[in-house]
Design a protein around this motif. Structure first.
Motif, PDB file in Angstrom:
ATOM      1  N   MET A   1       0.756  -1.232   0.028  1.00 20.78           N
ATOM      2  CA  MET A   1      -0.051  -0.024   0.122  1.00 20.78           C
ATOM      3  C   MET A   1       0.975   1.364  -0.037  1.00 20.78           C
ATOM      4  SD  MET A   1      -3.126  -1.058   2.610  1.00 20.78           S
ATOM      5  CE  MET A   1      -3.837   0.727   2.140  1.00 20.78           C
ATOM      6  N   GLY A   2       2.037   1.398   1.045  1.00 17.13           N
ATOM      7  CA  GLY A   2       2.707   2.516   1.052  1.00 17.13           C
ATOM      8  C   GLY A   2       3.648   2.994  -0.125  1.00 17.13           C
ATOM      9  N   ALA A   3       3.952   1.462  -0.708  1.00 16.36           N
ATOM     10  CA  ALA A   3       4.886   1.501  -1.958  1.00 16.36           C
ATOM     11  C   ALA A   3       4.003   2.081  -2.989  1.00 16.36           C
ATOM     12  CB  ALA A   3       5.643   0.259  -2.308  1.00 16.36           C
ATOM     13  N   LEU A   4       2.874   1.559  -3.374  1.00 12.84           N
ATOM     14  CA  LEU A   4       1.948   2.108  -4.513  1.00 12.84           C
ATOM     15  C   LEU A   4       1.382   3.633  -4.507  1.00 12.84           C
ATOM     16  CD1 LEU A   4      -0.060  -1.133  -5.380  1.00 12.84           C
ATOM     17  CD2 LEU A   4       1.437   0.012  -6.837  1.00 12.84           C
ATOM     18  N   LEU A   5       1.274   3.806  -3.314  1.00 11.34           N
ATOM     19  CA  LEU A   5       0.789   5.342  -2.783  1.00 11.34           C
ATOM     20  C   LEU A   5       1.882   6.245  -3.309  1.00 11.34           C
ATOM     21  CD1 LEU A   5      -1.483   4.942   0.406  1.00 11.34           C
ATOM     22  CD2 LEU A   5      -2.292   5.760  -1.968  1.00 11.34           C
ATOM     23  N   GLY A   6       3.132   5.810  -2.862  1.00 11.00           N
ATOM     24  CA  GLY A   6       4.229   6.682  -3.157  1.00 11.00           C
ATOM     25  C   GLY A   6       4.759   6.734  -4.407  1.00 11.00           C
ATOM     26  N   ARG A   7       4.349   5.528  -5.297  1.00  8.18           N
ATOM     27  CA  ARG A   7       4.750   5.494  -6.644  1.00  8.18           C
ATOM     28  C   ARG A   7       3.918   6.018  -7.563  1.00  8.18           C
ATOM     29  NH1 ARG A   7       8.157   2.817 -10.105  1.00  8.18           N
ATOM     30  NH2 ARG A   7       7.871   3.846 -12.315  1.00  8.18           N
ATOM     31  N   ILE A   8       2.460   5.716  -7.535  1.00  9.15           N
ATOM     32  CA  ILE A   8       1.374   6.137  -8.393  1.00  9.15           C
ATOM     33  C   ILE A   8       0.334   6.574  -7.640  1.00  9.15           C
ATOM     34  CG2 ILE A   8       2.250   4.369 -10.213  1.00  9.15           C
ATOM     35  CD1 ILE A   8      -0.235   2.515  -9.321  1.00  9.15           C
ATOM     36  N   GLY A   9       0.162   6.966  -6.400  1.00 10.85           N
ATOM     37  CA  GLY A   9      -0.570   7.477  -5.687  1.00 10.85           C
ATOM     38  C   GLY A   9      -2.127   6.832  -5.557  1.00 10.85           C
ATOM     39  N   GLU A  10      -2.069   5.620  -5.757  1.00 16.49           N
ATOM     40  CA  GLU A  10      -3.271   4.962  -5.621  1.00 16.49           C
ATOM     41  C   GLU A  10      -3.047   3.234  -5.461  1.00 16.49           C
ATOM     42  OE1 GLU A  10      -6.068   5.393  -8.665  1.00 16.49           O
ATOM     43  OE2 GLU A  10      -7.937   4.844  -7.621  1.00 16.49           O
ATOM     44  N   VAL A  11      -4.069   2.823  -4.440  1.00 15.42           N
ATOM     45  CA  VAL A  11      -4.092   1.229  -4.236  1.00 15.42           C
ATOM     46  C   VAL A  11      -5.518   0.716  -3.846  1.00 15.42           C
ATOM     47  CG1 VAL A  11      -3.370   1.640  -1.890  1.00 15.42           C
ATOM     48  CG2 VAL A  11      -2.807  -0.538  -2.801  1.00 15.42           C
ATOM     49  N   LEU A  12      -5.701  -0.343  -4.701  1.00 17.84           N
ATOM     50  CA  LEU A  12      -6.805  -1.009  -4.150  1.00 17.84           C
ATOM     51  C   LEU A  12      -6.582  -2.436  -3.738  1.00 17.84           C
ATOM     52  CD1 LEU A  12     -10.047  -0.955  -3.982  1.00 17.84           C
ATOM     53  CD2 LEU A  12      -9.977  -1.733  -6.421  1.00 17.84           C
ATOM     54  N   VAL A  13      -6.901  -2.926  -2.378  1.00 21.10           N
ATOM     55  CA  VAL A  13      -6.410  -4.264  -2.026  1.00 21.10           C
ATOM     56  C   VAL A  13      -7.392  -4.481  -1.047  1.00 21.10           C
ATOM     57  CG1 VAL A  13      -5.175  -2.931  -0.067  1.00 21.10           C
ATOM     58  CG2 VAL A  13      -4.436  -5.238  -0.660  1.00 21.10           C
ATOM     59  N   ASP A  14      -7.619  -5.951  -1.154  1.00 15.93           N
ATOM     60  CA  ASP A  14      -8.598  -6.479  -0.139  1.00 15.93           C
ATOM     61  C   ASP A  14      -7.834  -6.547   1.362  1.00 15.93           C
ATOM     62  OD1 ASP A  14     -10.341  -9.250  -1.541  1.00 15.93           O
ATOM     63  OD2 ASP A  14      -9.802  -7.401  -2.442  1.00 15.93           O
ATOM     64  N   TYR A  15      -8.774  -6.482   2.358  1.00 14.39           N
ATOM     65  CA  TYR A  15      -8.264  -6.510   3.744  1.00 14.39           C
ATOM     66  C   TYR A  15      -7.456  -7.846   3.745  1.00 14.39           C
ATOM     67  CZ  TYR A  15     -10.018  -2.713   6.518  1.00 14.39           C
ATOM     68  OH  TYR A  15     -10.264  -1.565   7.253  1.00 14.39           O
ATOM     69  N   PRO A  16      -6.098  -7.873   4.337  1.00 21.81           N
ATOM     70  CA  PRO A  16      -5.482  -8.977   4.421  1.00 21.81           C
ATOM     71  C   PRO A  16      -6.032  -9.652   5.327  1.00 21.81           C
ATOM     72  CG  PRO A  16      -4.309  -7.398   5.299  1.00 21.81           C
ATOM     73  CD  PRO A  16      -5.357  -6.451   4.683  1.00 21.81           C
ATOM     74  N   GLY A  17      -6.144 -11.275   5.269  1.00 20.69           N
ATOM     75  CA  GLY A  17      -6.884 -11.917   6.232  1.00 20.69           C
ATOM     76  C   GLY A  17      -6.084 -11.953   7.539  1.00 20.69           C
ATOM     77  N   GLY A  18      -6.952 -12.193   8.696  1.00 22.85           N
ATOM     78  CA  GLY A  18      -6.087 -12.404   9.954  1.00 22.85           C
ATOM     79  C   GLY A  18      -5.471 -13.806   9.710  1.00 22.85           C
ATOM     80  N   CYS A  19      -4.869 -14.396  10.708  1.00 18.54           N
ATOM     81  CA  CYS A  19      -4.242 -15.879  10.437  1.00 18.54           C
ATOM     82  C   CYS A  19      -4.204 -16.536  11.726  1.00 18.54           C
ATOM     83  CB  CYS A  19      -3.016 -15.752   9.983  1.00 18.54           C
ATOM     84  SG  CYS A  19      -1.751 -14.893  11.138  1.00 18.54           S
ATOM     85  N   VAL A  20      -3.723 -17.752  11.710  1.00 17.31           N
ATOM     86  CA  VAL A  20      -4.018 -18.686  12.839  1.00 17.31           C
ATOM     87  C   VAL A  20      -3.231 -17.966  13.981  1.00 17.31           C
ATOM     88  CG1 VAL A  20      -1.733 -20.139  12.465  1.00 17.31           C
ATOM     89  CG2 VAL A  20      -3.882 -21.216  13.331  1.00 17.31           C
TER      90      VAL A  20
END
Ligand code: EPZ
Length: 440
Positions: free
Chosen positions: A107-126
């Motif tokens: 997220m931080g890398a794409l915002l810094g590079r192209i100013g936008e990001v669309l991503v699913d909430y990363p799952g929780g895990c065990v």
């Protein structure tokens, strides 16, 4: 994958044999992942060396390619070339994001590079719920507009601006995301109470070598302060960079030697990052020598009589440089066959004791006291069993238990172990363990 583990489903071992020999420690999963994410900030080609050959890296490579990066992988040489001149896709494929939570640092890398990001909430895990509120807090402080619905996050920023950001908790991932978004933000960002883990320092080192302007003081461990002076994207350039060794893999093998006994030398081991672990191992009766004089980054652990290894009463995990949560399960496995009683308090994740039931099936005497604490009483010996790895570090701890147990232990579902251990069987076989991958 360049290792025999590629198609293996289980690991089978015969315990009761001491370990003897030298093992070279692989590149760090938790250092490599944020560096790979950072590479898409740089409109050039980066060459990464000592990249571990593990499935989480494969997942991150797929994510980078989905954004437009062009990768050239030479797995046998652990080298990865990343050409990130044309990064254009802001939507991250859900199948990779759900497979690996740490994809969220893109997220931080794409915002810094192209100013936008669309991503699913990363799952929780065990190992716990694993929210990302601190990640979003840092990105919003830098000016990102963040829209969330039940399972997706859409973030964008016309212009990221430097900010004063103080984390209530030093989250590793949130610190990484904030750094990545701040590198090309307009103005200066000051992060207070940043995560102090070595993987953070390594990320900043990589970025500075690529033309970023990040200051980390000598008192970083005390202050947790990072100052990032934003630079133009055009200032960032390709670098050749070597991934630091994996302190958690090194610590895993230290506990394996403690549980099985013997003399094990770790080559390319980040000795200075393992002080809390080495101190504990010495308190338990192991002997540790580190080859400081010629800085070969060697760690030697000797356990003449595993029967004399003893528990120390109480250990709690905490943020770096305290005892790391990622070595809690390996310690637990070792404590099962150490003399006396140990209460372990897990202060970082909300449910990191899933492996207890498998260890108990092997004859361990463990009681879960509450959500944060377990009490283990050492037994003479564990009995080999067929057990199931339920997550990465828990799976590795079952291998440790199997090395110390009598008879044959089979660890199933080793896909979890392959997320972070390049070749745990090859490494341990090189130390004389009777251990094999099983293909079925
Ligand atoms: C990183 O996870 C590591 N993963 C973990 O290693 C490691 O255990 C952890 O740091 C702690 O050292 C990678 O580097 C890929 P956190 P991360 O954000 O970034 C809570 C392994 O086995 N939290 O420091 O997810 C969170 O729920 C893995 O290699 C929030 O509440 O760790 C957890 O309880 C496992 N809100 C605690 O902080 C947030 O926004 C630590 O999380 C973020 C985190």
């Amino acid at each position: 994958m360049a290792y025999d583990s590629e198609n293996a489903s289980s690991i089978c071992m015969e315990g009761g044999k001491q370990l003897e020999g030298t093992v070279r420690i692989q590149g760090s999963k938790n250092a490599a992942l944020p560096v790979l994410a950072a590479s898409i900030l740089i409109p050039d080609t980066c060459i990464l060396k000592n990249v571990p050959c593990i499935t989480d890296i494969g997942c991150m490579e797929n994510l980078l390619e989905s954004t437009g990066a062009v990768l050239e992988k030479r797995e046998e040489a652990h080298t990865l070339r990343i050409n990130a001149v044309n990064i254009k896709e802001y939507r991250l494929p859900a199948k990779y994001v759900s497979a690996m939570r740490s994809s969220v640092v893109l997220m931080g890398a794409l915002l810094g590079r192209i100013g936008e990001v669309l991503v699913d909430y990363p799952g929780g895990c065990v190992i716990g719920k694993r929210p990302i509120d601190l990640h979003l807090y840092g990105l919003e402080k830098l000016g990102a507009q963040i829209f969330t619905d039940k399972n997706r996050i859409h973030a964008y920023a016309d212009e990221l601006k430097g900010a004063q950001i103080s984390f209530p908790f030093p989250s590793v991932g949130a610190t990484q995301n904030t750094i990545l978004a701040a590198v090309t933000a307009y103005g200066t960002t000051v992060i207070k109470n940043a995560a102090r883990e070595p993987e953070i320092t390594a990320l900043c080192d990589f970025l500075n070598k690529a033309g970023a302007n990040i200051e980390i003081g000598h008192d970083f461990i005390e202050t947790g302060k990072i100052v990032i002076h934003g630079v133009e994207i055009s200032r960032l350039h390709g670098v050749t960079y070597e991934i630091i060794p994996d302190r958690i893999v090194a610590g895993t093998y230290l506990f394996a030697a403690l549980a099985a006994g013997g003399r094990v030398a770790l080559e390319n081991a980040p000795a200075t990052q393992l002080r809390s672990v080495c101190d504990l191992i010495e308190r338990m009766g192991g002997r540790i020598d580190s080859d400081k004089e010629n800085e070969k980054n060697r760690l030697l652990v000797c356990v003449d009589e595993p029967v004399n290894i003893r528990n120390v009463g109480f250990v709690e995990t905490d943020v770096y440089p305290a005892f790391p949560t990622d070595l809690q399960s390996p310690l637990l496995a070792c404590a099962c066959v150490s003399k006396g009683e140990l209460v372990i308090r897990e202060r970082i994740f909300s449910s990191r004791f899933r492996i207890v039931e498998e260890l108990v099936r092997m004859g361990a005497d463990i009681e879960i006291l509450d959500e944060e604490r377990v009490r283990v009483r050492g037994v003479e010996q564990l009995a080999g069993r067929t057990v199931i790895a339920r997550e990465l570090r828990g799976g590795a701890s079952l291998v440790i238990a199997g090395l110390a147990a009598s008879g044959i232990t089979t660890v199933k579902d080793i896909c979890y172990i392959k997320r972070g251990y390049q070749d745990i069987v090859g490494d341990l076989k090189g130390l004389g363990a009777r251990i094999e991958y099983v293909y079925s």
